[in-house]
Design a protein around this motif. Structure first.
Motif, short mmCIF file in Angstrom:
data_model
loop_
_atom_site.label_atom_id
_atom_site.label_comp_id
_atom_site.label_asym_id
_atom_site.label_seq_id
_atom_site.Cartn_x
_atom_site.Cartn_y
_atom_site.Cartn_z
N THR A 116 0.65 -0.84 0.16
CA THR A 116 -0.16 0.03 -0.02
C THR A 116 0.37 1.80 -0.11
O THR A 116 2.02 1.67 0.85
CB THR A 116 -0.88 0.25 1.35
OG1 THR A 116 -1.68 -1.17 1.18
CG2 THR A 116 -2.01 1.00 1.37
N ASP A 120 -1.82 6.24 0.00
CA ASP A 120 -2.89 6.14 -0.13
C ASP A 120 -4.01 5.84 1.16
O ASP A 120 -3.95 4.88 1.79
CB ASP A 120 -3.23 4.28 -0.62
CG ASP A 120 -2.85 5.13 -2.08
OD1 ASP A 120 -3.43 5.87 -2.58
OD2 ASP A 120 -2.28 3.80 -2.91
N HIS A 121 -5.79 5.98 0.51
CA HIS A 121 -6.50 5.54 1.67
C HIS A 121 -6.96 4.24 1.38
O HIS A 121 -7.86 3.90 0.24
CB HIS A 121 -7.44 6.91 2.31
CG HIS A 121 -8.53 5.87 2.73
ND1 HIS A 121 -8.41 6.28 4.75
CD2 HIS A 121 -10.15 5.91 2.87
CE1 HIS A 121 -9.79 6.10 4.78
NE2 HIS A 121 -10.65 5.28 3.92
N VAL A 122 -6.89 3.18 2.53
CA VAL A 122 -7.81 2.25 2.36
C VAL A 122 -8.99 2.12 2.89
O VAL A 122 -8.80 2.26 4.08
CB VAL A 122 -6.61 0.44 2.47
CG1 VAL A 122 -7.43 -0.61 2.38
CG2 VAL A 122 -5.29 1.05 1.53
N SER A 123 -10.03 1.48 2.56
CA SER A 123 -11.68 1.58 3.47
C SER A 123 -11.28 0.18 4.32
O SER A 123 -10.51 -0.85 3.94
CB SER A 123 -12.59 1.11 2.65
OG SER A 123 -12.16 -0.05 1.90
N TYR A 126 -11.84 -2.96 2.46
CA TYR A 126 -10.58 -3.80 1.38
C TYR A 126 -9.73 -4.29 2.26
O TYR A 126 -9.05 -5.20 1.99
CB TYR A 126 -10.09 -2.92 0.75
CG TYR A 126 -9.48 -3.07 -0.55
CD1 TYR A 126 -9.55 -3.73 -1.07
CD2 TYR A 126 -8.38 -2.56 -0.88
CE1 TYR A 126 -8.87 -4.50 -2.15
CE2 TYR A 126 -7.44 -3.24 -1.84
CZ TYR A 126 -8.01 -4.44 -2.42
OH TYR A 126 -7.04 -4.64 -3.30
N ARG A 127 -9.40 -3.29 3.72
CA ARG A 127 -8.75 -3.95 4.24
C ARG A 127 -8.65 -5.43 5.06
O ARG A 127 -7.46 -5.61 5.35
CB ARG A 127 -8.29 -2.85 5.65
CG ARG A 127 -7.23 -3.28 6.99
CD ARG A 127 -7.13 -2.16 7.34
NE ARG A 127 -6.81 -0.18 6.93
CZ ARG A 127 -5.52 0.04 6.95
NH1 ARG A 127 -5.32 -0.85 6.89
NH2 ARG A 127 -5.95 1.48 5.54
N LEU A 130 -7.40 -7.40 2.56
CA LEU A 130 -6.25 -7.61 2.54
C LEU A 130 -6.02 -8.23 3.79
O LEU A 130 -5.33 -8.93 3.00
CB LEU A 130 -5.41 -6.84 2.39
CG LEU A 130 -5.85 -5.50 0.96
CD1 LEU A 130 -5.16 -5.00 0.92
CD2 LEU A 130 -5.39 -6.44 -0.12
N GLY A 152 -3.21 -3.39 -3.52
CA GLY A 152 -2.90 -2.80 -2.37
C GLY A 152 -3.65 -1.80 -2.95
O GLY A 152 -4.17 -1.06 -2.21
N ILE A 153 -4.15 -1.09 -3.59
CA ILE A 153 -5.06 0.14 -3.90
C ILE A 153 -6.62 -0.27 -3.95
O ILE A 153 -6.74 -1.44 -4.29
CB ILE A 153 -5.05 0.93 -5.50
CG1 ILE A 153 -3.32 1.33 -6.02
CG2 ILE A 153 -5.83 1.73 -5.59
CD1 ILE A 153 -2.85 1.78 -7.52
N ASP A 154 -6.94 0.72 -3.20
CA ASP A 154 -8.90 0.15 -3.37
C ASP A 154 -9.48 -0.08 -4.41
O ASP A 154 -9.57 1.52 -4.13
CB ASP A 154 -9.29 0.76 -1.37
CG ASP A 154 -10.75 1.18 -0.98
OD1 ASP A 154 -11.19 -0.58 -1.85
OD2 ASP A 154 -10.20 0.36 -0.06
N GLN A 164 -14.12 7.49 -0.79
CA GLN A 164 -12.99 6.43 -1.22
C GLN A 164 -12.51 6.41 -2.41
O GLN A 164 -12.48 5.22 -3.06
CB GLN A 164 -13.72 5.30 -0.77
CG GLN A 164 -14.00 5.40 1.26
CD GLN A 164 -14.57 3.84 1.53
OE1 GLN A 164 -15.15 3.38 0.79
NE2 GLN A 164 -15.07 4.36 3.39
#
Length: 316
Positions: A116, A120-123, A126-127, A130, A152-154, A164
């Motif tokens: 990541t 980048d902001h991961v919701s 999605y986290r 992962l 790694g991108i949401d 988002q």
């Protein structure tokens, strides 16, 4: 006898007139000119009321089939689909490299997650995906061992109006050395398109990647290749809890809910008629349907009498 001759003469005149009318376009015009022309009058095409300036243009069939409330026409949607799903004929035997999965025999199936990036902001949803992959026995930190790659991108929320939404995704993934037009990649997606149309537009070309998507259109689903997943909320647990209600060989099955839906209730545009028509099936017992009107920038302009109650039930 004289009367019979008159009737015969009139019949012959009528037949000649019909022949001129249906078959003789040039003769018809000449006859009409002789009958209607006056001295000093300038000849104009017959009939005068067919002037082009007074007639609207003919509409294309696609325009007639377009909902006036829709921004995009069916032709524009098809063009977007042909760009996004240009590899619509992909199957595992044509768009997946199995040789990467056989390098270590049975243990060859390894999944690599792209790191990541810092900004980048991961919701939360999605986290969880992962994290679940990272904690599994298939995860690897070495891309050379990987059979499958996950970004790694949401990519879960591809609604451009969403906070988002990740912009410029097409340019970013093309810069990845391992991308290879999406080959051996798995893309997750829950939402796509933008209100009020909510088309299949993901905002980037998935290429030969496998698409794991909720509410996947059957027109674009690639059998034996793509994966249809349920739409889940951010509150959905990462790991399962108690066993479900469905018991094998139980008739009827012992379950608490027969049907459940929770999501947006579109007030206009695609899907609005369907979801508005199905609200009556909710009984709060074995059939639960919870919807909210809160979506889009102008949802309050279109709210109906049920919106306030539905919003409260949805939040509760």
């Amino acid at each position: 006898m004289q009367a019979r001759k008159k009737y015969v003469l009139l019949g012959l005149c009528a037949c000649c007139w019909l022949v001129l009318f249906y078959c003789g376009g040039g003769a018809q015009l000449r006859v009409l000119r002789l009958l209607t022309r006056q001295r000093g009058e300038v000849m104009r095409p017959w009939p005068n009321w067919t002037d082009r300036a007074f007639l609207p243009r003919y509409a294309h069939l696609d325009e007639l089939l377009t909902d006036p409330g829709m921004i995009e026409s069916p032709r524009q949607r098809r063009q977007a689909w042909s760009t996004i799903y240009k590899d619509s004929r992909c199957r595992m035997e044509t768009c997946f490299d199995f040789s990467r999965c056989r390098r270590r025999g049975r243990e060859g199936f390894r999944v690599y997650i792209y790191p990541t990036e810092k900004n980048d902001h991961v919701s939360e949803s999605y986290r969880k995906i992962l994290t679940s992959i990272g904690e599994s026995r298939y995860f690897t930190t070495d891309p050379r061992e990987a059979c499958l790659f996950v970004l790694g991108i949401d990519t879960l929320d591809r609604d451009q109006l969403s906070g988002q939404f990740v912009p410029n995704l097409d340019e970013r993934i093309k810069g990845y050395p391992l991308w290879n037009d999406g080959r051996n990649h798995l893309i997750f997606n829950l939402y796509s398109g933008t209100w009020p149309n909510y088309t299949e537009d993901l905002g980037f070309n998935i290429g030969q990647a496998i698409l794991a998507k909720a509410s996947l259109n059957t027109e674009h689903f690639r059998p034996g290749f793509d994966v249809s997943i349920p739409l889940f909320s951010k509150e959905h647990p990462q790991k399962g809890g108690e066993r479900g209600w469905l018991v094998r060989n139980a008739t009827p099955p012992r379950r608490k809910y027969l049907l459940m839906f929770k999501g947006k209730r579109y007030l206009t545009g695609i899907g609005s008629d369907t979801r508005n028509a199905l609200h009556h099936i909710h009984n709060g017992k074995d059939i639960v349907s919870l919807t909210t009107c809160r979506h889009g920038k102008d949802w309050e302009k279109h709210k109906d009498a049920r919106c306030d109650h539905d919003n409260l039930e949805y939040e509760r």
